[in-house]
Design a protein around this motif. Sequence first.
Motif, short mmCIF file in Angstrom:
data_model
loop_
_atom_site.label_atom_id
_atom_site.label_comp_id
_atom_site.label_asym_id
_atom_site.label_seq_id
_atom_site.Cartn_x
_atom_site.Cartn_y
_atom_site.Cartn_z
N SER B 9 -5.55 40.69 60.05
CA SER B 9 -6.02 39.66 60.98
C SER B 9 -4.93 38.65 61.36
CB SER B 9 -7.22 38.92 60.39
OG SER B 9 -8.22 39.84 60.05
N TRP B 10 -3.73 38.88 60.87
CA TRP B 10 -2.60 38.00 61.23
C TRP B 10 -1.81 38.67 62.36
CZ3 TRP B 10 -0.77 33.50 58.37
CH2 TRP B 10 -1.62 33.14 57.30
N ASN B 11 -1.52 37.90 63.41
CA ASN B 11 -0.66 38.41 64.47
C ASN B 11 0.77 38.53 63.95
OD1 ASN B 11 -2.66 38.54 66.50
ND2 ASN B 11 -2.44 36.33 66.88
N TYR B 149 -12.15 31.54 56.57
CA TYR B 149 -11.22 32.14 57.52
C TYR B 149 -10.80 33.53 57.02
CZ TYR B 149 -10.82 27.20 58.88
OH TYR B 149 -11.08 25.90 59.26
N VAL B 150 -11.08 34.54 57.79
CA VAL B 150 -10.76 35.92 57.38
C VAL B 150 -9.27 36.09 57.06
CG1 VAL B 150 -10.67 38.30 58.22
CG2 VAL B 150 -12.77 36.94 58.50
N PRO B 151 -8.34 35.53 57.87
CA PRO B 151 -6.92 35.73 57.52
C PRO B 151 -6.56 35.11 56.16
CG PRO B 151 -7.16 34.97 59.79
CD PRO B 151 -8.51 34.82 59.15
N MET B 152 -7.19 34.01 55.82
CA MET B 152 -6.88 33.39 54.52
C MET B 152 -7.47 34.21 53.38
SD MET B 152 -4.85 30.97 55.26
CE MET B 152 -4.67 29.76 53.95
N VAL B 153 -8.65 34.76 53.59
CA VAL B 153 -9.23 35.64 52.57
C VAL B 153 -8.33 36.87 52.37
CG1 VAL B 153 -11.24 37.08 52.01
CG2 VAL B 153 -11.57 34.79 52.99
N TRP B 302 -3.46 33.89 64.16
CA TRP B 302 -4.62 34.63 63.67
C TRP B 302 -5.27 35.44 64.80
CZ3 TRP B 302 -7.42 30.37 60.24
CH2 TRP B 302 -6.61 30.11 59.12
N ALA B 303 -5.36 36.75 64.61
CA ALA B 303 -6.03 37.62 65.58
C ALA B 303 -7.54 37.42 65.51
CB ALA B 303 -5.66 39.08 65.32
N VAL B 304 -8.01 37.13 64.34
CA VAL B 304 -9.43 36.91 64.09
C VAL B 304 -9.51 35.61 63.28
CG1 VAL B 304 -11.43 37.77 62.79
CG2 VAL B 304 -9.94 39.38 64.02
N VAL B 305 -10.53 34.79 63.50
CA VAL B 305 -10.67 33.58 62.69
C VAL B 305 -11.73 33.81 61.61
CG1 VAL B 305 -11.22 31.11 62.68
CG2 VAL B 305 -9.93 32.10 64.59
N PHE B 306 -12.94 34.24 62.07
CA PHE B 306 -14.04 34.44 61.12
C PHE B 306 -14.38 35.93 60.98
CE2 PHE B 306 -14.76 30.18 62.99
CZ PHE B 306 -14.60 29.43 61.85
#
Lengths: 306, 306
Positions: B9-11, B149-153, B302-306
């Motif tokens: 989910s990270w650019n 936040y999905v990228p942080m997870v 972030w490509a996705v946030v949640f």
Amino acid sequence: MRVSSVLASWNDGATKRAVVEFVERTVSDAVPFEERVAVFDNDGTLWCEKPVPIQADFILRRLFEMAEADPQLRGRQPWKAAYERDYGWLGTVLSEHYEGDDTKVRTLLGGVLAAHAGIGVEDFEAQSDEFLRTVQHPTLGRGYLQCAYVPMVELLAYLEANGFTNYIASGGGRDFMRPITQEVYGIPRERVIGSATALEYASNDTGGTITRKAEADYLDDGPQKPIRIWSRTGRRPLLAAGNSNGDIPMLEFSHHADKPTLRLLVLHDDADREFDYTSGSAQALERADTNGWTVVSIKHDWAVVF
Amino acid sequence: MRVSSVLASWNDGATKRAVVEFVERTVSDAVPFEERVAVFDNDGTLWCEKPVPIQADFILRRLFEMAEADPQLRGRQPWKAAYERDYGWLGTVLSEHYEGDDTKVRTLLGGVLAAHAGIGVEDFEAQSDEFLRTVQHPTLGRGYLQCAYVPMVELLAYLEANGFTNYIASGGGRDFMRPITQEVYGIPRERVIGSATALEYASNDTGGTITRKAEADYLDDGPQKPIRIWSRTGRRPLLAAGNSNGDIPMLEFSHHADKPTLRLLVLHDDADREFDYTSGSAQALERADTNGWTVVSIKHDWAVVF
């Protein structure tokens, strides 16, 4: 795992059976691993605390140094006792504390807090580490790091092999013990709960410094023990081990209506191999009797002490 | 481990590269596992903190209940704001705090501490757990537990897969977060560091109770963050992630002259997918610029946030 080998220094008998039955029931009941929390007092439970707790020797040496450098301190307690090597005064601090009089505890605490005030936490650890690795016990003929009880170290390993997470919940200083707990007990520094001094953070260009203030954050004894165990772990332990009245609340707190629990109370009854004393543990022994806590007799239950 | 899948989910870009290079250097330098400590602020770093921090909603509902039950409270802050659903007053608490005026913070804190005073810690957790599992975020159209936040997870999992131990070092309440951190972040309850109320132990026949007092133990923000991280872990982290001025000392403290380190600052710049604000983080963003800390742009990284 063969119990005979892991608890090799424990004599066969009711105590060893109670320990093994508790662990086997935890496993056979499939208690989730994250709930298998065990907490251990340190002084008098995991290592020797006589003639004075090991940390007291560390602090007394520092107070002696301070009194050497400043003659005025030599007339004031606790520097006076440290300078004159007056163990009698120090002994009365503990005995009066156990009888409910904390006047001398406060005097001593003032000195204890002054002894390392203003020192960075990393420097304090280096001092503690060096002390523990180099100083001999005054009577046992061994270094302080060799004053851990072999049967308790075996118990820690036995618990860990069965999915337990062990913590130290000591009245002694957290930062004093941390440098050596992994090596001596297999317990990493982040699982050491103990008394703490207030700390102060100061910013700088190289990661900032944390220094010790001349005030206590909290004394991890009596009713503070369950509070600090909860604060750190967020759980009620299944197993608690202690040896003195200050451990009663911690042992009491390690209660579950629906899971195996074990409360151990180490009884110092072996003047030949260690020490023989019950001062400071009379109420705990009464509670053990009333509540069915398991008393560990050093004389009878341990084939080897050190 | 293929980075493309773990940080999906990270650019691609400088931020993701900085994260991956830090982790790969930690591994290639063979930094001992026990030193691979990472600390994360929670509100605004791991999950959404707008329009108000999630815990604020929890407390406001309790204050509302109290004001419903006792009309006299309706004229007093913070019960007045809670009862009238006056988010304006609450917003000024935070904005004035960030400007250095804590008058309203103290008023709010009095209410916060009163809101759950006298409740047992296990009951408090049950209330928090139920709230977090059932209540919807006011504007994002999702439950609170889906506000992480999905990228942080993904980052937490990536770190853990590379031998790191992750901790939450939040200004929010430790006991509020604990029931859900394992499920949401893969971080067990014993690795949650956060603000704490003073606790009280009372003995009884069924293991004793620990209850919350109407006073703070400490507020885990600003210079308290490194102090509480040290107290809990006994280590300086290699990685620290935050999003506000209160995280500066924690990021600063995560410094090693001889080991890889990474300081992440989440920038809320995405009004479409989350929120767009820098109030409360202006100084942190300046420090990131001066000290080369890595700014994570929600909009760009972030490509996705949640």
